[in-house]
Design a protein around this motif. Sequence first.
Motif, PDB file in Angstrom:
ATOM      1  N   HIS A   6      50.161  19.523  -9.925  1.00 36.47           N
ATOM      2  CA  HIS A   6      49.464  20.786  -9.660  1.00 36.47           C
ATOM      3  C   HIS A   6      48.056  20.488  -9.152  1.00 36.47           C
ATOM      4  O   HIS A   6      47.288  19.771  -9.794  1.00 36.47           O
ATOM      5  N   LEU A   7      47.758  21.048  -7.996  1.00 30.30           N
ATOM      6  CA  LEU A   7      46.474  20.825  -7.359  1.00 30.30           C
ATOM      7  C   LEU A   7      45.762  22.146  -7.116  1.00 30.30           C
ATOM      8  O   LEU A   7      46.408  23.185  -6.963  1.00 30.30           O
ATOM      9  N   GLU A   8      44.451  22.072  -7.055  1.00 35.34           N
ATOM     10  CA  GLU A   8      43.659  23.199  -6.573  1.00 35.34           C
ATOM     11  C   GLU A   8      42.970  22.764  -5.287  1.00 35.34           C
ATOM     12  O   GLU A   8      42.262  21.764  -5.257  1.00 35.34           O
ATOM     13  N   TRP A   9      43.208  23.534  -4.229  1.00 30.34           N
ATOM     14  CA  TRP A   9      42.529  23.310  -2.956  1.00 30.34           C
ATOM     15  C   TRP A   9      41.475  24.388  -2.783  1.00 30.34           C
ATOM     16  O   TRP A   9      41.789  25.584  -2.770  1.00 30.34           O
ATOM     17  N   THR A  10      40.231  23.969  -2.663  1.00 30.57           N
ATOM     18  CA  THR A  10      39.149  24.907  -2.399  1.00 30.57           C
ATOM     19  C   THR A  10      38.802  24.822  -0.920  1.00 30.57           C
ATOM     20  O   THR A  10      38.320  23.783  -0.442  1.00 30.57           O
ATOM     21  N   ALA A  11      39.083  25.895  -0.196  1.00 27.48           N
ATOM     22  CA  ALA A  11      38.881  25.937   1.253  1.00 27.48           C
ATOM     23  C   ALA A  11      37.675  26.824   1.557  1.00 27.48           C
ATOM     24  O   ALA A  11      37.727  28.041   1.356  1.00 27.48           O
ATOM     25  N   THR A  12      36.615  26.195   2.017  1.00 28.12           N
ATOM     26  CA  THR A  12      35.386  26.925   2.317  1.00 28.12           C
ATOM     27  C   THR A  12      35.188  26.975   3.824  1.00 28.12           C
ATOM     28  O   THR A  12      35.053  25.921   4.464  1.00 28.12           O
ATOM     29  N   PRO A  13      35.184  28.161   4.431  1.00 29.01           N
ATOM     30  CA  PRO A  13      34.961  28.242   5.874  1.00 29.01           C
ATOM     31  C   PRO A  13      33.572  27.736   6.231  1.00 29.01           C
ATOM     32  O   PRO A  13      32.605  27.976   5.513  1.00 29.01           O
ATOM     33  N   LYS A  14      33.478  27.007   7.347  1.00 29.81           N
ATOM     34  CA  LYS A  14      32.197  26.433   7.762  1.00 29.81           C
ATOM     35  C   LYS A  14      31.337  27.414   8.548  1.00 29.81           C
ATOM     36  O   LYS A  14      30.108  27.362   8.484  1.00 29.81           O
ATOM     37  N   THR A  15      31.988  28.296   9.302  1.00 32.49           N
ATOM     38  CA  THR A  15      31.255  29.187  10.197  1.00 32.49           C
ATOM     39  C   THR A  15      31.634  30.631   9.931  1.00 32.49           C
ATOM     40  O   THR A  15      32.825  30.964   9.960  1.00 32.49           O
ATOM     41  N   PRO A  16      30.659  31.504   9.683  1.00 37.59           N
ATOM     42  CA  PRO A  16      30.991  32.922   9.476  1.00 37.59           C
ATOM     43  C   PRO A  16      31.515  33.551  10.763  1.00 37.59           C
ATOM     44  O   PRO A  16      31.216  33.073  11.866  1.00 37.59           O
ATOM     45  N   PRO A  17      32.297  34.616  10.652  1.00 33.86           N
ATOM     46  CA  PRO A  17      32.722  35.343  11.860  1.00 33.86           C
ATOM     47  C   PRO A  17      31.505  35.894  12.583  1.00 33.86           C
ATOM     48  O   PRO A  17      30.485  36.205  11.968  1.00 33.86           O
ATOM     49  N   ARG A  18      31.633  36.009  13.913  1.00 41.48           N
ATOM     50  CA  ARG A  18      30.521  36.505  14.726  1.00 41.48           C
ATOM     51  C   ARG A  18      30.954  37.760  15.479  1.00 41.48           C
ATOM     52  O   ARG A  18      32.053  37.795  16.053  1.00 41.48           O
ATOM     53  N   PRO A  19      30.115  38.786  15.501  1.00 41.78           N
ATOM     54  CA  PRO A  19      30.454  39.987  16.263  1.00 41.78           C
ATOM     55  C   PRO A  19      30.297  39.733  17.759  1.00 41.78           C
ATOM     56  O   PRO A  19      29.412  38.987  18.181  1.00 41.78           O
TER      57      PRO A  19
END
Length: 213
Positions: A6-19
Amino acid sequence: MCDILHLEWTATPKTPPRPILACSGCGLSRPFRSSGRIRLNANGKRLDAWLIYRCIACDGTWNRPIFERQTIRAIDPAMLDALQASTPDFVARIEFDAQALKARAGRIEESDDIEMRKAVLRHDADWRRIAITLSLPYPTGLRLDRLLAAELPLSRSRLQALFDRQEIRIGPERKDALKRGIRDGTLITLDLRDEAERLVVGKAAIGRAAMGG
């Protein structure tokens, strides 16, 4: 049964969405990036708050409303402090809220780039099943099949075949779960019949994982 990895993957986006907005300075539709700064305007006992975005080409500005005409008494003191200081974590929660941004801007640009951290929660000696719990500090539009194909030695077509044979199960259950954006708390269980494939996938799933407590 003592047969699980059992693993936990923490996925953090590097770049916020841009309008994508019509820029008055450029005269063209351009992506705007967050400045990381919040602007406040008091009008009597009411407060307006905006997150400031800037055109990537000419540095023109767009004010993204956080709220408008809010009574100061109704604002939580901790939130008011975060607004006044443009606290990075508070700002990031706004920046990565793609749905709220799309409601304001109409068109947005999202990135699939993420930073992945893996932790082992349980590692039975004779494991036969792999369980992966996803943790997302901020939302991202990255599809689940793209994430798994990037982190595991399985193509998207192979993932779909295994899903159709129920060797991959995803909770909450949906027929199109692989094609949907990843969500915090999603549980992926791989119960692979082929032992060689299972071992290779398990090794990749662990990667450079830290041991959990």
